[in-house]
Design a protein around this motif. Sequence first.
Motif, short mmCIF file in Angstrom:
data_model
loop_
_atom_site.label_atom_id
_atom_site.label_comp_id
_atom_site.label_asym_id
_atom_site.label_seq_id
_atom_site.Cartn_x
_atom_site.Cartn_y
_atom_site.Cartn_z
N THR A 295 0.86 -1.17 -0.04
CA THR A 295 0.03 -0.01 0.01
C THR A 295 1.02 1.25 -0.09
O THR A 295 0.67 2.09 -0.70
CB THR A 295 -1.04 0.06 1.11
OG1 THR A 295 -1.68 -1.10 1.03
CG2 THR A 295 -1.83 0.93 1.13
N ALA A 298 2.20 1.73 -3.52
CA ALA A 298 1.52 2.30 -4.24
C ALA A 298 0.94 3.83 -4.23
O ALA A 298 1.06 4.38 -5.13
CB ALA A 298 0.02 1.35 -4.19
N VAL A 299 1.02 4.04 -3.03
CA VAL A 299 0.41 5.53 -2.77
C VAL A 299 1.68 6.35 -3.21
O VAL A 299 1.35 7.34 -3.58
CB VAL A 299 0.12 5.68 -0.95
CG1 VAL A 299 0.02 7.22 -0.84
CG2 VAL A 299 -1.20 4.93 -0.90
N ARG A 301 4.28 5.86 -5.41
CA ARG A 301 4.50 6.04 -6.70
C ARG A 301 3.38 6.89 -7.32
O ARG A 301 3.67 7.73 -8.22
CB ARG A 301 4.29 4.65 -7.40
CG ARG A 301 5.81 3.78 -6.76
CD ARG A 301 5.41 2.52 -7.26
NE ARG A 301 6.81 1.62 -7.07
CZ ARG A 301 6.98 0.41 -6.89
NH1 ARG A 301 5.89 -0.40 -7.01
NH2 ARG A 301 7.98 -0.30 -6.80
N ALA A 302 2.25 6.59 -6.73
CA ALA A 302 1.10 7.66 -7.44
C ALA A 302 1.35 9.10 -6.91
O ALA A 302 1.31 10.12 -7.96
CB ALA A 302 -0.33 7.37 -6.86
N VAL A 326 -5.85 10.90 -4.80
CA VAL A 326 -4.91 9.70 -4.79
C VAL A 326 -5.73 8.44 -4.55
O VAL A 326 -5.44 7.47 -5.25
CB VAL A 326 -3.55 9.89 -3.98
CG1 VAL A 326 -2.83 8.52 -3.92
CG2 VAL A 326 -2.87 11.08 -4.40
N GLY A 329 -7.82 7.20 -7.28
CA GLY A 329 -7.06 6.74 -8.59
C GLY A 329 -6.46 5.28 -8.18
O GLY A 329 -6.25 4.43 -9.17
N LEU A 330 -6.37 4.92 -7.00
CA LEU A 330 -6.03 3.62 -6.42
C LEU A 330 -7.01 2.65 -6.01
O LEU A 330 -6.70 1.40 -5.54
CB LEU A 330 -4.81 3.76 -5.28
CG LEU A 330 -3.65 4.60 -5.73
CD1 LEU A 330 -2.66 4.72 -4.22
CD2 LEU A 330 -2.75 3.80 -6.73
N LEU A 332 -8.80 3.25 -3.43
CA LEU A 332 -8.57 3.02 -1.81
C LEU A 332 -9.71 4.31 -1.08
O LEU A 332 -10.16 5.17 -1.82
CB LEU A 332 -7.15 3.39 -1.27
CG LEU A 332 -6.10 2.48 -2.00
CD1 LEU A 332 -4.62 2.97 -1.60
CD2 LEU A 332 -6.23 1.20 -1.26
N VAL A 337 -4.92 6.34 2.80
CA VAL A 337 -4.08 7.14 2.04
C VAL A 337 -3.33 8.11 3.22
O VAL A 337 -2.28 8.23 3.40
CB VAL A 337 -4.39 8.08 1.02
CG1 VAL A 337 -3.16 9.04 0.48
CG2 VAL A 337 -5.12 7.28 -0.38
#
Length: 461
Positions: A295, A298-299, A301-302, A326, A329-330, A332, A337
């Motif tokens: 997680t 992923a956060v 990198r975004a 964010v 986009g993911l 979540l 986040v």
Amino acid sequence: MQRGPGTRLEQSQRLQLSAGLASSIRILRHDANGLNRYLEEQAAENPHLLLVPVEPAPGEWTPRWTSAFRALQSDLSETDRIAAGAPGLHAHAMGQMRRLLPAGRAQAIGMVFVEALEPSGWLGPDFAAIAREAGATEAEARAVLTRLQQAEPTGLFAGSLAECLRLQAQEAGRLDPLMSCVLDHLDLLAAGEVERLARMCKTPVAAVMTALRVIRGFDPKPGARFGQGAAPLREPDLLVSKDAAGGWQVALNRSALPDVAIRGEGIGAARQEGSPGLLAAAREVQRQVASRNRTLLAVARAVLAHQAAMLDHGMAALRPLRMADVAVGLGLHPGTVSRAVAGVSFDSPRGTIWLRALFGGRGGAEGRKSALLPEPLIDPITDRALPLAGGADLSAAALRARIAALIAAEDPATPLGDDRLAALLSADGVAIARRTVAKYRDQQGIPPAYRRRRRDPPAGD
């Protein structure tokens, strides 16, 4: 009429977190340091949980160290010399200079050294050039510099990376002949040529590895901690560096977090250690840590894909970004986040920066109502958003960085007042009032123009 006992049915809803979900949320909120402590506590209670430290190879360094080593071969670019965080560093260095030097000629010479500081905290021009600019003899300038090198944090006013590390080693009581030899051959240390370095220093390889671990704990760029969004000096959670194609890549800092392994996977081993439930608990901790790492990556990198311009050009290029954006986009929840970025820092060629510092609000009523916007840019008097030309909005961090960059590039003899800064920003597309400039200048510890004005040093005897 009396009523007797009766039965009544009611329907209600209640949300209750399971122990596993509560534990996952707690792990997600930990940065690397906090997670290390949590895992150590779990490993002390569970014999099946095994923590395996990850030692970086001798040639592996974080991006900030890599850029510091790169300065050994080439001069810094003009972009690096006029960095967004320079005025914050200079404001601190001015206070240290006044504390360490007596008023008069010594402070006048010291002012020239302060102005020669680069964002790294090292001195830009060579010592002789600074002495000439100050109108002082080299002996006089050396006496002033020796006093300035007692400033906090240790390593400020060093003439090079080697001198910066030498000052920190001396303060730590580790400046022995071996450390001096290693610091004299930083190029070999940067390349990870430990065996060759051991031969040159006439010492076992194990001793050089010990010195290397000590040096990794030093700060190669003590001035970087005064930059926008800079995190305190500690092991960063993430590493951000350029890949072969020129893009930015994000990775976990494995040296900051041990690998989680399971001891006793077999049934017989589980019985030998005690309750089989401990083995299941150990596997659950392993799964939760892996989920937290996925997680977080992923956060991060975004966020950094959105803020790639900041990595290239500094905090002044920060774009508006909300945690809700964010999250969408993911796939979540915004709260996930928020928990993932709490206390997380990343190491980059621009220093160690809080991941949360890359979030900045868009203006407007919707942005001001959202609890996910940590710092919308709002005029303190009119309570209105400050828009950029073309309708885009500017985050508070980017505005502070622009103000700092303008002040870093000003003529010390005629520093920019708040009115002039507001006019320059307005010409650049930012509609902003003088009082707002003053507010964000004060937040960075930058003194007003009359206190930044440089006076010519008195003539020598």
